[in-house]
Design a protein around this motif. Structure first.
Motif, PDB file in Angstrom:
ATOM      1  N   LEU A  67       0.808  -1.124   0.072  1.00 43.46           N
ATOM      2  CA  LEU A  67      -0.166  -0.114  -0.060  1.00 43.46           C
ATOM      3  C   LEU A  67       0.870   1.345  -0.026  1.00 43.46           C
ATOM      4  O   LEU A  67       1.950   1.340   0.679  1.00 43.46           O
ATOM      5  N   LEU A  68       0.646   2.100  -0.800  1.00 46.95           N
ATOM      6  CA  LEU A  68       1.181   3.549  -1.008  1.00 46.95           C
ATOM      7  C   LEU A  68       0.615   4.566  -0.366  1.00 46.95           C
ATOM      8  O   LEU A  68      -0.640   4.846  -0.847  1.00 46.95           O
ATOM      9  N   PHE A  69       1.092   5.252   0.522  1.00 45.69           N
ATOM     10  CA  PHE A  69       0.437   6.361   1.317  1.00 45.69           C
ATOM     11  C   PHE A  69       1.101   7.826   0.970  1.00 45.69           C
ATOM     12  O   PHE A  69       2.243   7.826   0.663  1.00 45.69           O
ATOM     13  N   PHE A  70       0.523   8.917   0.833  1.00 42.80           N
ATOM     14  CA  PHE A  70       0.789  10.137   0.732  1.00 42.80           C
ATOM     15  C   PHE A  70       0.492  10.691   2.177  1.00 42.80           C
ATOM     16  O   PHE A  70      -0.655  11.716   2.230  1.00 42.80           O
ATOM     17  N   PRO A  71       1.581  10.636   2.951  1.00 42.00           N
ATOM     18  CA  PRO A  71       0.951  11.497   4.604  1.00 42.00           C
ATOM     19  C   PRO A  71       0.875  12.862   4.498  1.00 42.00           C
ATOM     20  O   PRO A  71       0.439  13.262   5.430  1.00 42.00           O
ATOM     21  N   GLU A  72       1.386  13.581   3.516  1.00 40.64           N
ATOM     22  CA  GLU A  72       1.206  14.787   3.579  1.00 40.64           C
ATOM     23  C   GLU A  72      -0.359  15.341   3.444  1.00 40.64           C
ATOM     24  O   GLU A  72      -0.759  16.236   3.808  1.00 40.64           O
ATOM     25  N   GLY A  73      -1.205  14.519   2.678  1.00 39.45           N
ATOM     26  CA  GLY A  73      -2.425  14.656   2.800  1.00 39.45           C
ATOM     27  C   GLY A  73      -2.955  15.483   1.515  1.00 39.45           C
ATOM     28  O   GLY A  73      -4.111  15.892   1.496  1.00 39.45           O
ATOM     29  N   THR A  74      -1.943  16.078   0.801  1.00 35.58           N
ATOM     30  CA  THR A  74      -2.330  16.864  -0.274  1.00 35.58           C
ATOM     31  C   THR A  74      -0.977  16.860  -1.285  1.00 35.58           C
ATOM     32  O   THR A  74      -0.030  16.808  -0.822  1.00 35.58           O
ATOM     33  N   SER A  75      -1.224  17.545  -2.383  1.00 34.58           N
ATOM     34  CA  SER A  75      -0.407  17.631  -3.566  1.00 34.58           C
ATOM     35  C   SER A  75       0.435  18.930  -3.176  1.00 34.58           C
ATOM     36  O   SER A  75      -0.422  19.744  -2.517  1.00 34.58           O
ATOM     37  N   THR A  76       1.754  19.271  -3.579  1.00 28.77           N
ATOM     38  CA  THR A  76       2.354  20.592  -3.359  1.00 28.77           C
ATOM     39  C   THR A  76       2.859  21.234  -4.725  1.00 28.77           C
ATOM     40  O   THR A  76       2.546  20.597  -5.736  1.00 28.77           O
ATOM     41  N   ASP A  77       3.594  22.030  -4.375  1.00 30.42           N
ATOM     42  CA  ASP A  77       4.276  22.655  -5.882  1.00 30.42           C
ATOM     43  C   ASP A  77       5.669  22.054  -6.000  1.00 30.42           C
ATOM     44  O   ASP A  77       6.683  22.688  -6.977  1.00 30.42           O
ATOM     45  N   ALA A  78       5.881  20.885  -5.443  1.00 24.08           N
ATOM     46  CA  ALA A  78       6.996  20.268  -5.756  1.00 24.08           C
ATOM     47  C   ALA A  78       8.394  20.448  -5.072  1.00 24.08           C
ATOM     48  O   ALA A  78       9.629  20.023  -5.269  1.00 24.08           O
ATOM     49  N   MET A  79       8.316  21.893  -4.185  1.00 25.54           N
ATOM     50  CA  MET A  79       9.212  22.375  -3.984  1.00 25.54           C
ATOM     51  C   MET A  79       9.684  22.169  -2.264  1.00 25.54           C
ATOM     52  O   MET A  79      10.374  22.906  -1.678  1.00 25.54           O
ATOM     53  N   ARG A  80       8.998  21.295  -1.750  1.00 20.64           N
ATOM     54  CA  ARG A  80       8.867  21.126  -0.344  1.00 20.64           C
ATOM     55  C   ARG A  80       8.499  19.929   0.004  1.00 20.64           C
ATOM     56  O   ARG A  80       7.718  19.104  -0.738  1.00 20.64           O
ATOM     57  N   VAL A  81       8.321  19.271   1.323  1.00 24.27           N
ATOM     58  CA  VAL A  81       7.783  18.083   1.928  1.00 24.27           C
ATOM     59  C   VAL A  81       7.110  18.843   3.171  1.00 24.27           C
ATOM     60  O   VAL A  81       7.861  19.454   4.153  1.00 24.27           O
ATOM     61  N   LEU A  82       5.691  18.491   2.982  1.00 28.15           N
ATOM     62  CA  LEU A  82       4.908  19.057   4.310  1.00 28.15           C
ATOM     63  C   LEU A  82       4.959  18.002   5.499  1.00 28.15           C
ATOM     64  O   LEU A  82       5.336  16.970   5.203  1.00 28.15           O
TER      65      LEU A  82
END
Length: 277
Positions: free
Chosen positions: A160-175
């Protein structure tokens, strides 16, 4: 204050005719491959379900083929570093764009855990449902039921693959990683055997474009971004970094585990993208 994708400026300048023409030249052959493969997958999935249940030993190869063709047709480069784990466990990654789906599945056969809204998205929603994606509602009353679904899928060996940030970003950071979904890893029947593999995606824009070119955030329209990316005269690249897996049992609770996964994912980003705001 953490960077907020819903408040950050997301410009959408008009797209020129050249971009739109290149989009159709790429979208038509990819659409034929994508939805033709989806039809084949749906035909094969029923007998596969009768014989193997949820295990899906064959149809994920069709999905992986489609994702690899995305890179061939668009011209975007995929660079993979590290080794996808074979052990029993899950994958957590940063989230920059809808292109993450193709990036991660091209390198490894996985099953996504996604927010429920994706189910209704045109095209992508169909693909997500057909390929076994687990949809999560952000409703507190459903948390226990959703954790049971995650536990059942993990227990039969699905990656299973999770995105724990919960949203996409501008690709310039990790939330900051949200910790709720990490609770499923601490089920008594799973904790001792599960490993988590942190994965970092690093997008590099086409030459001459702004660094956020592949990022998709805030109120940015999906159709506009799709045309922009597929219609680019030159494509950039994405680096996919597989970090060594870590054992769930080595971390006291979900919050500690989430912080460690976040640290590892952020550590592979370029220095200017490691800033915690």
């Amino acid at each position: 204050m953490t960077w907020d994708p819903d408040k950050a400026e997301a410009p959408q300048p008009p797209l020129d005719r050249g971009t739109k023409l290149r989009f159709w030249l790429r979208a038509i052959p990819f659409g034929i491959i994508c939805f033709g493969s989806l039809g084949l997958l749906l035909i094969l999935r029923q007998p596969e379900r009768w014989i193997y249940g949820l295990h899906r030993p064959y149809t994920p190869y069709i999905t992986q083929f489609v994702c690899r063709m995305f890179f061939r047709i668009t011209g975007m480069r995929l660079i993979v570093r590290g080794t996808p784990m074979e052990e029993h466990g899950a994958i957590v990654a940063n989230h920059a764009s809808w292109t993450d789906i193709f990036t991660l599945h091209a390198a490894k056969r996985v099953y996504y855990v996604s927010k429920a809204e994706v189910r209704g998205w045109f095209g992508i929603g169909w693909l997500a449902r057909a390929t076994g994606t687990i949809f999560i509602n952000r409703v507190r009353g459903e948390a226990k039921q959703q954790q049971e679904i995650l536990r059942d899928r993990l227990s039969i060996g699905h990656k299973l693959l999770f995105f724990p940030e919960g949203t996409s970003t501008d690709a310039m950071r990790v939330l900051p990683f949200k910790t709720t979904l990490f609770s499923a890893f601490y089920d008594p029947d799973l904790r001792s055997m599960l490993k988590i593999q942190p994965v970092t995606m690093i997008y590099h824009a086409p030459e001459g474009r702004e660094p956020t070119f592949y990022g998709w955030w805030g109120e940015m329209d999906f159709g506009w971004h799709l045309v922009r990316v597929l219609g680019a005269p030159r494509q950039g690249r994405v680096e996919l970094v597989y970090h060594p897996p870590i054992r769930v049992a080595d971390y006291a609770d979900r919050k500690v585990l989430a912080r460690e996964c976040e640290r590892i994912v952020r550590s592979a980003m370029p220095p200017e993208r490691q800033i915690i705001e």
